[in-house]
Design an enzyme around this catalytic site. Sequence first.
Site, short mmCIF file in Angstrom:
data_model
loop_
_atom_site.label_atom_id
_atom_site.label_comp_id
_atom_site.label_asym_id
_atom_site.label_seq_id
_atom_site.Cartn_x
_atom_site.Cartn_y
_atom_site.Cartn_z
N LYS A 283 63.94 31.34 64.23
CA LYS A 283 63.28 32.52 64.98
C LYS A 283 63.40 32.27 66.56
O LYS A 283 64.11 33.05 67.37
CB LYS A 283 62.09 32.64 64.64
CG LYS A 283 60.83 33.70 65.48
CD LYS A 283 59.74 33.87 65.38
CE LYS A 283 58.85 32.69 65.83
NZ LYS A 283 58.40 33.13 67.54
N ASN A 284 63.20 31.05 66.90
CA ASN A 284 62.91 30.86 68.30
C ASN A 284 64.58 30.39 68.79
O ASN A 284 64.52 30.59 70.14
CB ASN A 284 61.95 29.68 68.64
CG ASN A 284 60.47 30.11 68.53
OD1 ASN A 284 60.28 31.27 68.21
ND2 ASN A 284 59.55 29.14 68.22
N ARG B 43 48.92 31.08 78.55
CA ARG B 43 50.29 31.20 78.60
C ARG B 43 50.98 31.70 79.84
O ARG B 43 51.53 32.61 79.72
CB ARG B 43 50.94 31.91 77.39
CG ARG B 43 50.30 31.53 76.12
CD ARG B 43 50.91 32.13 74.65
NE ARG B 43 52.39 31.55 74.69
CZ ARG B 43 53.03 31.76 73.51
NH1 ARG B 43 52.40 32.44 72.63
NH2 ARG B 43 54.15 31.33 73.11
N CYS C 22 51.58 35.12 70.16
CA CYS C 22 50.51 34.64 69.71
C CYS C 22 49.33 34.28 70.61
O CYS C 22 49.70 33.69 71.70
CB CYS C 22 50.78 33.23 68.72
SG CYS C 22 51.66 33.86 67.41
N ARG D 120 56.21 38.55 61.83
CA ARG D 120 56.86 38.40 63.00
C ARG D 120 57.85 37.30 63.05
O ARG D 120 58.81 37.07 63.63
CB ARG D 120 55.81 38.18 63.90
CG ARG D 120 55.35 39.27 64.69
CD ARG D 120 54.53 39.18 65.89
NE ARG D 120 55.33 38.08 66.61
CZ ARG D 120 54.79 36.89 67.04
NH1 ARG D 120 53.49 36.53 66.93
NH2 ARG D 120 55.44 35.92 67.72
N ASP E 156 54.20 23.81 66.50
CA ASP E 156 54.21 25.04 65.47
C ASP E 156 53.96 24.68 63.77
O ASP E 156 54.16 25.23 63.07
CB ASP E 156 55.76 25.78 65.78
CG ASP E 156 55.63 26.34 66.97
OD1 ASP E 156 54.60 26.68 67.75
OD2 ASP E 156 56.79 26.81 67.48
N1 EPU Z 1 53.96 26.32 80.67
C1 EPU Z 1 53.30 26.37 81.80
N2 EPU Z 1 53.91 27.17 82.62
C2 EPU Z 1 55.23 27.77 82.36
C3 EPU Z 1 55.39 27.63 80.82
C4 EPU Z 1 54.79 26.86 80.08
O1 EPU Z 1 52.36 25.92 82.18
O2 EPU Z 1 55.79 28.27 83.07
C5 EPU Z 1 52.93 25.50 79.64
C6 EPU Z 1 52.36 26.27 78.28
O3 EPU Z 1 51.08 26.78 78.69
C7 EPU Z 1 52.47 25.16 77.30
C8 EPU Z 1 53.37 24.31 77.58
O4 EPU Z 1 53.70 24.65 78.75
O5 EPU Z 1 50.99 24.46 77.62
C9 EPU Z 1 54.62 24.64 76.49
O6 EPU Z 1 55.02 26.06 76.57
P1 EPU Z 1 56.50 26.58 76.34
O7 EPU Z 1 56.95 26.99 77.45
O8 EPU Z 1 57.17 25.42 75.86
O9 EPU Z 1 56.00 27.58 75.26
P2 EPU Z 1 56.95 29.05 75.02
O10 EPU Z 1 58.47 28.85 75.50
O11 EPU Z 1 56.08 30.09 75.50
C10 EPU Z 1 57.73 28.48 72.70
C11 EPU Z 1 57.74 28.58 71.26
C12 EPU Z 1 56.44 28.57 70.79
C13 EPU Z 1 56.13 27.12 70.65
C14 EPU Z 1 56.37 26.54 72.14
C15 EPU Z 1 56.35 25.02 72.28
C16 EPU Z 1 59.20 30.92 71.27
C17 EPU Z 1 59.42 32.21 71.44
N3 EPU Z 1 58.07 30.19 71.36
O12 EPU Z 1 56.77 29.03 73.57
O13 EPU Z 1 56.40 28.97 69.47
O14 EPU Z 1 54.82 26.90 70.18
O15 EPU Z 1 57.59 26.89 72.65
O16 EPU Z 1 57.19 24.47 71.30
O17 EPU Z 1 60.25 30.09 71.35
C18 EPU Z 1 55.66 30.02 67.43
O18 EPU Z 1 56.93 30.02 66.97
O19 EPU Z 1 54.75 30.00 66.47
C19 EPU Z 1 55.20 29.77 68.76
C20 EPU Z 1 54.16 29.93 69.40
#
Ligand code: EPU
Length: 425
Positions: free
Chosen positions: A22-23, A122, A117, A402, A310
């Site tokens: 998915k990701n 975020r 989620c 999802r 995850d």
């Molecule tokens: N963060 C910041 N600033 C940013 C971006 C992130 O402070 O600009 C913080 C977040 O608040 C968090 C950490 O950095 O504490 C990591 O966030 P990340 O950006 O890595 O997460 P994401 O890209 O929003 C993706 C996956 C998530 C998964 C995380 C971590 C997708 C669409 N989502 O989220 O997947 O938990 O990486 O591996 O790729 C899931 O699939 O259930 C899911 C939540």
Amino acid sequence: MEKLVITGGTPLKGSVKISGAKNAAVAILPATVLIKGKCHIENLPDISDIKLCCEILEYLGASVTYISGNEVEIDCTNINKTDVPFSMTKKFRASYYFIGALLSRFGKAEVGSPGGCNLGVRPIDQHIKGFEAMGAKVEIEGGIIKAYSPFGKLHGDNVYLDIVSVGATMNIMLSAVLADGTTVIENAAKEPHIVDLANFLNTMGANIKGAGTDVIKITGVESLNRSASYSIVPDQIEAGTFMIAAAASRGDVTITNCITTHLSPISAKLIEMGVSIEESDDGEQIRVYCPNRTTKANIKTLPYPGFPTDMQPQAAVLLSVSEGTSYLTESVWDSRFQYTEELKRMGANIRVEGKTACIEGVDHLNACPVNATDLRAGAAMIIAGIIAEGDTEIHSIEHIDRGYEKFEEKFQKLGAKIKRVMEEE
Ligand code: EPU
């Protein structure tokens, strides 16, 4: 509205084929915006987040042809819009990848804030920091992220991420592909989906080096216009979910179409807990079997190659019925323990203090109605239902749809007594 009903108590046995990640897919589909030509994408998971991505592509003017639920042909040659309304973006997190892709191709993007989620705050400040370093101006007005490049093309620069972020790494990569000069992302995320996005873009003619390490170098190219085929990497988290389900149900499951090296952080913990793991020589299958009760373990979630956040809720189910006291620490998200209230109602003994859950193993869980509070929490509730005594009802299963393809069918094939029924009025 539908719900899942599970009659627990059957050890899972047999083999299960893992779908595309998915990701990775939710970044690769927006990446097709960069290409004036046809992209043929295979091994897409048939899940609602993918349908939403394709709806956005069609809204932008792309032609999207489904060859099957897992295979699509996308032609973004005639994209004629650079905005994506909030009504579309609010439905899933990865909608933010349209900012990087549209900004890279058209020098502007107006994209509604992302949904996804509820895992606490975020922010997307690191994405914005990257776009700004490359010369974009970014404003957020009324829930719309407005980014534009005043001087036409973005220009490459060095971006040091203050925090390891999957989304920021991929979004900056997307925005840098067609920029002038070279962009270097330091402290980049290293997840398998980062490598997959880079592989896809390189297949299409981009010049990205270092994906999978913490320094990624993207040298901008004039255009990406090769038509090509690409197959999405197998889903690490789906495979890990079945590994834990196999162990928790004291079953014997062979997981196929996976990449066993991506599963190492999960395998290592399971082995520590007394689970037997066999990997095939070609690294594409893993057998997980566990006739006995597992023992306690301490787990801390970390960016890849650490234990994935995850997988945290699924791991909590296994620890709930393992012998001894375990500590489960979440270090990626602020708030990913909402589901523990549901597990406690099933008889789990969990105490959450800040970012750590202390879990005293109990003999068994008892069935009761529970909610899928988010996607991975939903997967955890299914595992809990499979091992609980009695009939568990899981509500709010749209979260599960999802991110997991034909999930209950896959569990049924492994012998689980699980069915999807309509919610009563
Ligand atoms: N963060 C910041 N600033 C940013 C971006 C992130 O402070 O600009 C913080 C977040 O608040 C968090 C950490 O950095 O504490 C990591 O966030 P990340 O950006 O890595 O997460 P994401 O890209 O929003 C993706 C996956 C998530 C998964 C995380 C971590 C997708 C669409 N989502 O989220 O997947 O938990 O990486 O591996 O790729 C899931 O699939 O259930 C899911 C939540």
